[in-house]
Design an enzyme around this catalytic site. Structure first.
Site, PDB file in Angstrom:
ATOM      1  N   CYS A 226       1.001  -0.858  -0.419  1.00  8.32           N
ATOM      2  CA  CYS A 226       0.015   0.386   0.306  1.00  8.32           C
ATOM      3  C   CYS A 226       0.795   1.099   0.147  1.00  8.32           C
ATOM      4  O   CYS A 226       2.582   1.025   0.513  1.00  8.32           O
ATOM      5  CB  CYS A 226      -1.368   0.189   0.697  1.00  8.32           C
ATOM      6  SG  CYS A 226      -2.190   1.290   1.336  1.00  8.32           S
TER       7      CYS A 226
ATOM      8  N   CYS B 151      -0.013   4.870   6.897  1.00  4.45           N
ATOM      9  CA  CYS B 151      -0.180   4.994   8.670  1.00  4.45           C
ATOM     10  C   CYS B 151       0.481   4.073   8.893  1.00  4.45           C
ATOM     11  O   CYS B 151       1.237   2.964   8.691  1.00  4.45           O
ATOM     12  CB  CYS B 151      -1.409   4.282   7.884  1.00  4.45           C
ATOM     13  SG  CYS B 151      -2.469   4.519   7.151  1.00  4.45           S
TER      14      CYS B 151
ATOM     15  N   CYS C  87      -0.085   0.291  10.338  1.00  4.20           N
ATOM     16  CA  CYS C  87      -0.309  -0.772   9.514  1.00  4.20           C
ATOM     17  C   CYS C  87       0.579  -1.777   9.069  1.00  4.20           C
ATOM     18  O   CYS C  87       1.955  -1.344   8.179  1.00  4.20           O
ATOM     19  CB  CYS C  87      -0.498  -0.219   8.355  1.00  4.20           C
ATOM     20  SG  CYS C  87      -1.545  -1.169   7.358  1.00  4.20           S
TER      21      CYS C  87
ATOM     22  N   CYS D  93     -16.913  -9.158   5.615  1.00  3.01           N
ATOM     23  CA  CYS D  93     -15.918  -8.092   5.857  1.00  3.01           C
ATOM     24  C   CYS D  93     -15.000  -8.002   4.543  1.00  3.01           C
ATOM     25  O   CYS D  93     -14.037  -8.475   5.056  1.00  3.01           O
ATOM     26  CB  CYS D  93     -15.506  -7.606   7.054  1.00  3.01           C
ATOM     27  SG  CYS D  93     -17.318  -6.629   8.566  1.00  3.01           S
TER      28      CYS D  93
ATOM     29  N   CYS E 137     -19.828  -5.855   4.614  1.00  5.60           N
ATOM     30  CA  CYS E 137     -18.702  -4.656   3.652  1.00  5.60           C
ATOM     31  C   CYS E 137     -17.187  -5.208   3.506  1.00  5.60           C
ATOM     32  O   CYS E 137     -16.683  -6.166   3.399  1.00  5.60           O
ATOM     33  CB  CYS E 137     -18.837  -4.216   4.957  1.00  5.60           C
ATOM     34  SG  CYS E 137     -17.379  -3.261   6.078  1.00  5.60           S
TER      35      CYS E 137
ATOM     36  N   CYS F 266     -19.894   2.622   9.024  1.00  8.29           N
ATOM     37  CA  CYS F 266     -18.858   1.435   9.760  1.00  8.29           C
ATOM     38  C   CYS F 266     -17.671   2.572  10.223  1.00  8.29           C
ATOM     39  O   CYS F 266     -17.088   2.810   9.096  1.00  8.29           O
ATOM     40  CB  CYS F 266     -18.174   0.192   9.198  1.00  8.29           C
ATOM     41  SG  CYS F 266     -17.462  -0.871  10.386  1.00  8.29           S
TER      42      CYS F 266
ATOM     43  N   ARG G 224     -18.018  -2.699  18.403  1.00  8.92           N
ATOM     44  CA  ARG G 224     -17.611  -3.474  18.062  1.00  8.92           C
ATOM     45  C   ARG G 224     -15.918  -3.373  18.805  1.00  8.92           C
ATOM     46  O   ARG G 224     -15.213  -2.652  18.590  1.00  8.92           O
ATOM     47  CB  ARG G 224     -16.936  -3.943  16.590  1.00  8.92           C
ATOM     48  CG  ARG G 224     -16.857  -4.779  16.327  1.00  8.92           C
ATOM     49  CD  ARG G 224     -16.466  -5.204  14.566  1.00  8.92           C
ATOM     50  NE  ARG G 224     -17.774  -5.410  14.032  1.00  8.92           N
ATOM     51  CZ  ARG G 224     -18.063  -4.569  12.725  1.00  8.92           C
ATOM     52  NH1 ARG G 224     -17.001  -3.629  12.496  1.00  8.92           N
ATOM     53  NH2 ARG G 224     -19.058  -4.508  12.572  1.00  8.92           N
TER      54      ARG G 224
HETATM   55  N1  SAM Z   1      -6.802   0.731   3.290  1.00  9.77           N
HETATM   56  C1  SAM Z   1      -7.464   1.188   3.516  1.00  9.77           C
HETATM   57  C2  SAM Z   1      -7.996   1.877   3.955  1.00  9.77           C
HETATM   58  O1  SAM Z   1      -7.666   2.529   4.884  1.00  9.77           O
HETATM   59  O2  SAM Z   1      -8.999   3.064   4.764  1.00  9.77           O
HETATM   60  C3  SAM Z   1      -8.753  -0.285   4.158  1.00  9.77           C
HETATM   61  C4  SAM Z   1      -7.955  -1.222   4.719  1.00  9.77           C
HETATM   62  S1  SAM Z   1      -7.324  -0.767   6.442  1.00  9.77           S
HETATM   63  C5  SAM Z   1      -5.856  -1.726   6.739  1.00  9.77           C
HETATM   64  C6  SAM Z   1      -8.609  -0.096   7.773  1.00  9.77           C
HETATM   65  C7  SAM Z   1      -8.494  -0.636   9.213  1.00  9.77           C
HETATM   66  O3  SAM Z   1      -8.146  -1.309   9.847  1.00  9.77           O
HETATM   67  C8  SAM Z   1      -7.257   0.818   9.571  1.00  9.77           C
HETATM   68  O4  SAM Z   1      -7.914   2.417   8.656  1.00  9.77           O
HETATM   69  C9  SAM Z   1      -7.055   0.973  10.831  1.00  9.77           C
HETATM   70  O5  SAM Z   1      -8.330   1.578  11.613  1.00  9.77           O
HETATM   71  C10 SAM Z   1      -7.256  -0.762  11.040  1.00  9.77           C
HETATM   72  N2  SAM Z   1      -5.754  -1.092  11.504  1.00  9.77           N
HETATM   73  C11 SAM Z   1      -5.124  -1.603  10.180  1.00  9.77           C
HETATM   74  N3  SAM Z   1      -3.508  -2.133  11.068  1.00  9.77           N
HETATM   75  C12 SAM Z   1      -3.884  -1.982  12.463  1.00  9.77           C
HETATM   76  C13 SAM Z   1      -3.503  -2.480  13.159  1.00  9.77           C
HETATM   77  N4  SAM Z   1      -1.733  -2.332  13.067  1.00  9.77           N
HETATM   78  N5  SAM Z   1      -3.858  -2.407  14.787  1.00  9.77           N
HETATM   79  C14 SAM Z   1      -5.472  -1.999  14.762  1.00  9.77           C
HETATM   80  N6  SAM Z   1      -6.131  -1.604  13.489  1.00  9.77           N
HETATM   81  C15 SAM Z   1      -5.802  -1.183  12.329  1.00  9.77           C
HETATM   82 FE1  SF4 Z   2      -3.457   1.086   3.120  1.00  8.77          FE
HETATM   83 FE2  SF4 Z   2      -2.697   0.116   5.808  1.00  8.77          FE
HETATM   84 FE3  SF4 Z   2      -2.784   2.972   5.747  1.00  8.77          FE
HETATM   85 FE4  SF4 Z   2      -4.880   1.023   4.988  1.00  8.77          FE
HETATM   86  S1  SF4 Z   2      -4.393   1.443   6.737  1.00  8.77           S
HETATM   87  S2  SF4 Z   2      -3.964   3.246   3.755  1.00  8.77           S
HETATM   88  S3  SF4 Z   2      -4.141  -0.929   3.518  1.00  8.77           S
HETATM   89  S4  SF4 Z   2      -1.449   1.546   4.745  1.00  8.77           S
END
Ligand code: SAM
Ligand code: SF4
Ligand code: DTB
Length: 331
Positions: free
Chosen positions: A66, A70, A73, A110, A141, A201, A273
């Site tokens: 990606c 973030c 992530c 989801c 979802c 959500c 949730r």
């Molecule tokens: N890439 C898309 C986005 O970010 O909008 C969708 C998938 S992203 C993995 C969805 C959500 O997963 C993120 O917004 C975050 O809130 C949650 N998430 C991702 N990594 C996480 C982590 N290590 N611990 C807790 N929540 C996490």
């Molecule tokens: Fe990409 Fe992870 Fe951020 Fe979603 S949460 S936009 S998968 S880096």
């Protein structure tokens, strides 16, 4: 056990509010724990069957690589978290996973994709998945990143039930965690989803090093949206080796439970949730989260890329607590 009725139509909770003030939220957080939990549980009983938990299963339909940064992530291409990238899955494989989730007892499936934003052709493939999952009798979802107006309309036309898009934290703390898209970008996508008539959500992550005021401001932002999200995922940060947030001091579990309780009070009819992070929570902590008003979980051995409690462990926990699965998103 007292014989309080599960749902009492006469004790309808005070009207849904969208004008919360920061001081009020902080006052809720500052209540003695017992008073806060009592208030949240009373509120919960006025709106839901207190022993019913909605059960969703997650699948990563496109993994890793990606472009976003973030900090929590493992799927960001910027960090080495040991993830093997995978292209968008074939529809049939997704449906196989959905069938398995249904057999295990999930009512909602989801599907998450590691995209900043999907391409139009990706959205069409996802719609095929949504339609296949709906044909199994499950709610759907998806979480695909930022959407255009047209993509949102296509997803609605395709029959999508919920779109997950999190605010993650307060606007103030946001830039400490993510720099590649703005808080306003997220609010814009949420408004598109709401306007298209798809259930929202939306929640966040607790334990990223944010302050108490940041947690209050996140809940304030969610509860003061024009309509409350039907589902509010409260994730506890899953610390993954290789991501910038690895090594963040662990949050006091009591603060996490308080966050659930305040979310329940502020958004009385939303499904709150208990989301990522359950693998690191004791059964007793999860029981307190349910008492505080959480009434939905992610169920299945995996979240997107990290581990979740094993399904048979969750079944035993439900049994020990007298909980049953069921229910849709909104009371
Ligand atoms: N890439 C898309 C986005 O970010 O909008 C969708 C998938 S992203 C993995 C969805 C959500 O997963 C993120 O917004 C975050 O809130 C949650 N998430 C991702 N990594 C996480 C982590 N290590 N611990 C807790 N929540 C996490
Ligand atoms: Fe990409 Fe992870 Fe951020 Fe979603 S949460 S936009 S998968 S880096
Ligand atoms: C949400 O709020 N939490 C889920 C779901 N929405 C998509 C994701 C949790 C991801 C945890 C880290 C991982 O497994 O990669």
């Amino acid at each position: 056990m007292s014989a309080r009725p599960a749902i009492n139509p006469v004790q309808v909770s005070p009207s849904i509010r969208h004008n919360w003030l920061l001081d009020e939220v902080q006052d809720l957080f500052a209540l003695p724990f017992n008073d806060l939990i009592f208030k949240a549980q009373t509120n919960h009983r006025d709106n839901f069957d207190p022993n019913e938990i909605q059960v969703s299963s997650l699948l990563s339909i496109k993994t890793g690589s990606c472009s976003e940064d973030c900090g929590y992530c493992p799927q960001s291409a910027r960090y080495d978290a040991g993830i093997t990238p995978e292209a968008l899955m074939p529809v049939e494989e997704v449906l196989k996973a959905a069938r398995h989730a249904k057999d295990q007892g999930a009512s909602r499936f989801c599907m998450g994709a590691a995209w900043r934003k999907p391409k139009d052709r990706d959205v069409e493939r996802v719609i095929e998945m949504v339609q296949g999952v709906k044909a199994l009798g499950m709610e759907t979802c998806v979480t695909l990143g930022m959407l255009t107006d047209q993509q949102t309309i296509r997803l609605k036309e395709g029959g999508l039930d919920y779109y997950n898009h999190n605010l993650d934290t307060s606007e103030d703390y946001y830039s400490e965690v993510i720099t590649t898209r703005t808080y306003q970008d997220r609010l814009d996508t949420l408004a598109r989803v709401r306007d298209a008539g798809i259930n929202v959500c939306c929640g966040g992550i607790i334990g990223m090093g944010e302050s108490g005021i940041d947690r209050s401001k996140l809940l304030l932002e969610l509860a003061n949206l024009p309509k409350h999200p039907e589902s509010v995922p409260v994730n506890m940060l899953v610390q993954v080796e290789g991501t910038p947030l690895m090594g963040t001091p662990t949050l006091d579990p009591i603060i996490f439970i308080r966050t659930i309780a305040v979310a329940r009070i502020m958004m009385p009819k939303s499904r709150v949730r208990l989301s990522a992070g359950r693998n690191k929570m004791s059964d007793e902590m999860q029981a307190l989260c349910f008492l505080a008003g959480a009434n939905s979980i992610f169920y299945g051995d995996k979240l997107l890329t990290t581990d979740n409690p094993m399904t048979n462990h969750d079944m035993v926990l439900f049994d020990r607590l007298g909980l049953h699965s069921g229910g849709s998103s909104y009371a």
